[in-house]
Motif scaffolding. Structure first.
Motif, PDB file in Angstrom:
ATOM      1  N   TRP A 109     -19.353 -29.836  12.157  1.00 40.28           N
ATOM      2  CA  TRP A 109     -20.721 -30.009  11.613  1.00 40.28           C
ATOM      3  C   TRP A 109     -21.729 -29.334  12.488  1.00 40.28           C
ATOM      4  N   TYR A 110     -22.350 -28.354  11.605  1.00 40.84           N
ATOM      5  CA  TYR A 110     -23.495 -27.551  12.064  1.00 40.84           C
ATOM      6  C   TYR A 110     -24.681 -28.617  12.045  1.00 40.84           C
ATOM      7  N   CYS A 111     -25.286 -29.432  12.899  1.00 39.30           N
ATOM      8  CA  CYS A 111     -26.568 -30.060  12.698  1.00 39.30           C
ATOM      9  C   CYS A 111     -27.702 -29.436  12.723  1.00 39.30           C
ATOM     10  N   HIS A 112     -28.504 -29.505  11.662  1.00 43.06           N
ATOM     11  CA  HIS A 112     -29.744 -28.716  11.632  1.00 43.06           C
ATOM     12  C   HIS A 112     -30.753 -29.907  11.926  1.00 43.06           C
ATOM     13  N   TRP A 181     -21.950 -29.154  16.417  1.00 42.24           N
ATOM     14  CA  TRP A 181     -23.029 -27.997  17.085  1.00 42.24           C
ATOM     15  C   TRP A 181     -24.479 -28.316  16.520  1.00 42.24           C
ATOM     16  N   ALA A 182     -25.238 -28.145  17.267  1.00 44.66           N
ATOM     17  CA  ALA A 182     -26.707 -28.643  17.113  1.00 44.66           C
ATOM     18  C   ALA A 182     -27.641 -27.328  17.336  1.00 44.66           C
ATOM     19  N   ASN A 183     -28.694 -27.100  16.471  1.00 44.17           N
ATOM     20  CA  ASN A 183     -29.379 -26.194  16.732  1.00 44.17           C
ATOM     21  C   ASN A 183     -30.294 -26.310  17.872  1.00 44.17           C
ATOM     22  N   SER A 184     -30.600 -27.228  18.562  1.00 50.67           N
ATOM     23  CA  SER A 184     -31.306 -27.066  19.830  1.00 50.67           C
ATOM     24  C   SER A 184     -30.824 -28.495  20.666  1.00 50.67           C
ATOM     25  N   ALA A 185     -31.308 -28.543  21.936  1.00 52.28           N
ATOM     26  CA  ALA A 185     -31.030 -29.660  22.683  1.00 52.28           C
ATOM     27  C   ALA A 185     -31.643 -30.814  22.135  1.00 52.28           C
TER      28      ALA A 185
END
Length: 402
Positions: A109-112, A181-185
């Motif tokens: 999952w790429y979490c926006h 995965w996340a787009n930022s901390a």
């Protein structure tokens, strides 16, 4: 290697859709086969950008009262991604369905951002806290937006089995994913709060130039570019209030160039008038890319004060344009501004703090201005440059497969 990218719909070139297609192009340019899976798309509004890819439509799921997944969607999804080594889900409910469909490869999952209507408080911690502490004015647009969202969330959790079922479905699917995965901390922190899982930070790609643009001559009024959406969470009302407070004490020092359109625009124009901004605020509406690029060449800084922004693409783009950045002291923008080393931070819930940030901006000496511009540009190049996206993606995907 075959990679599937799963997103609910490609009906307009918005933020998530643009990023997914940037991923798809980068993977394809790196020699991978890319498959897009979705519930539907609009070829006309997407402008032919889906043509290079094997795009497959699956049935949109029905929402059950008890959080049961739709078996038609599960079966069709499993068949559509068969043969892929990795499947990457994007926005809800693709994350849940990918986790539950029984995919034989690696499910990612790429979490926006977590779904804000399902997790209003956990996904908006700074706004929720500011509201509880009284720092966020409940009568402001942002205050009304977040207080309404929190109120609806609490009532739905109490009274709606369907809403509780959607939450259960989301959690159950995410629990079965191989990686997040996340787009930022900041987004990774939200994932940890909501799901109790660790998410790796993988920054999105941003189109950036090769070199830091030359500075604009520092002559007053200093021009501030403002863009990035007019909704309640974007905090434009507080930004205008802070600018007005600064200008009352320091007339003629700032000129605001506000770009964008939406149903909130008439209310914002009225607010700017009531605050006495007058000719210091110019509302440009929508600008085509060439006109926007020309405007950036005339501006000295960029300002936005959103609440709980998960990444903040406009900040990265402004860094690439060589503008001095002014942004909030939390969320994704805090990372782009490198905790104040690459920009000027302010509490977005306090107009007086925003006014002080404008005062700091106007008083920067040439060395400080250049230091902030260079730090923002070099930081963006190192972390977000789209020219390096394919390499970053392939390297991380190969690590996931190992």
């Amino acid at each position: 290697m075959k990679v599937a990218l799963f997103h609910p719909e490609f009906n307009a070139p918005r933020g998530a859709e643009n990023l997914i297609l940037l991923f798809a192009n980068a993977l394809q340019d790196a020699g991978l086969e890319v498959r897009l899976v979705c519930f539907g798309w609009d070829a006309e509004t997407m402008g032919g950008r889906l043509r290079p890819f094997d795009t497959r439509r699956i049935p949109s799921p029905s929402i059950s009262w008890r959080g049961r997944p739709d078996p038609r969607t599960l079966s069709s999804l499993r068949e559509s991604i068969k043969g892929c080594a990795v499947a990457m889900a994007h926005n809800h409910p693709s994350n849940a369905y990918l986790g539950l469909c029984g995919f034989e490869g690696k499910a990612l999952w790429y979490c926006h951002e977590p779904h804000r209507s399902l997790f209003a408080e956990q996904a908006n911690p700074a706004m929720a806290l500011a509201l509880a502490e009284g720092r966020l004015d409940r009568t402001s647009k942002m205050g009304q937006s977040i207080s309404g969202a929190l109120r609806r969330s609490r009532w739905k959790r109490r009274l709606s089995p369907r809403h509780r079922g959607r939450i259960s479905l989301d959690r159950a699917g995410v629990a079965k994913l191989d990686a997040i995965w996340a787009n930022s901390a900041a987004t990774a922190g939200a994932v940890a709060r909501i799901y109790g899982r660790e998410a790796e930070v993988f920054y999105p790609g941003v189109e950036l130039g090769d070199e830091l643009p030359p500075p604009v001559p520092w002559k007053k009024p200093l021009r501030i570019l403002i863009m990035g959406g007019f909704g309640g969470y974007k905090g434009l009302g507080g930004l205008l209030d802070g600018a007005a407070r600064h200008l009352r004490e320091n007339p003629g020092t700032l000129a605001l160039d506000i770009v964008g359109q939406g149903r909130e625009l008439p209310l914002l124009k009225d607010l700017a008038s009531r605050l006495g901004l007058g000719g210091s605020a110019t509302f440009h509406g929508f600008l085509p890319p060439q006109e926007l690029a020309a405007l950036k060449l005339r501006c000295h800084g960029f300002a936005a004060m959103p609440g709980d922004e998960p990444f903040g693409l406009v900040f990265a783009e402004a860094a690439g344009a060589g503008l001095v950045l002014l942004g909030p002291d939390h969320g994704g923008p805090l990372e782009i501004l490198d905790h104040g080393r690459a920009g000027i931070l302010a509490d977005p819930f306090e107009p007086s703090a925003i006014a002080h940030a404008f005062e700091r901006f106007c008083s920067l000496d040439p060395s400080a201005r250049e230091s902030l511009r260079r730090a923002a540009f070099e930081g963006a190049k190192a972390r977000f440059d789209a020219s390096d996206l394919g390499h970053r993606l392939v390297e991380r995907l190969e690590f996931l497969l190992r």
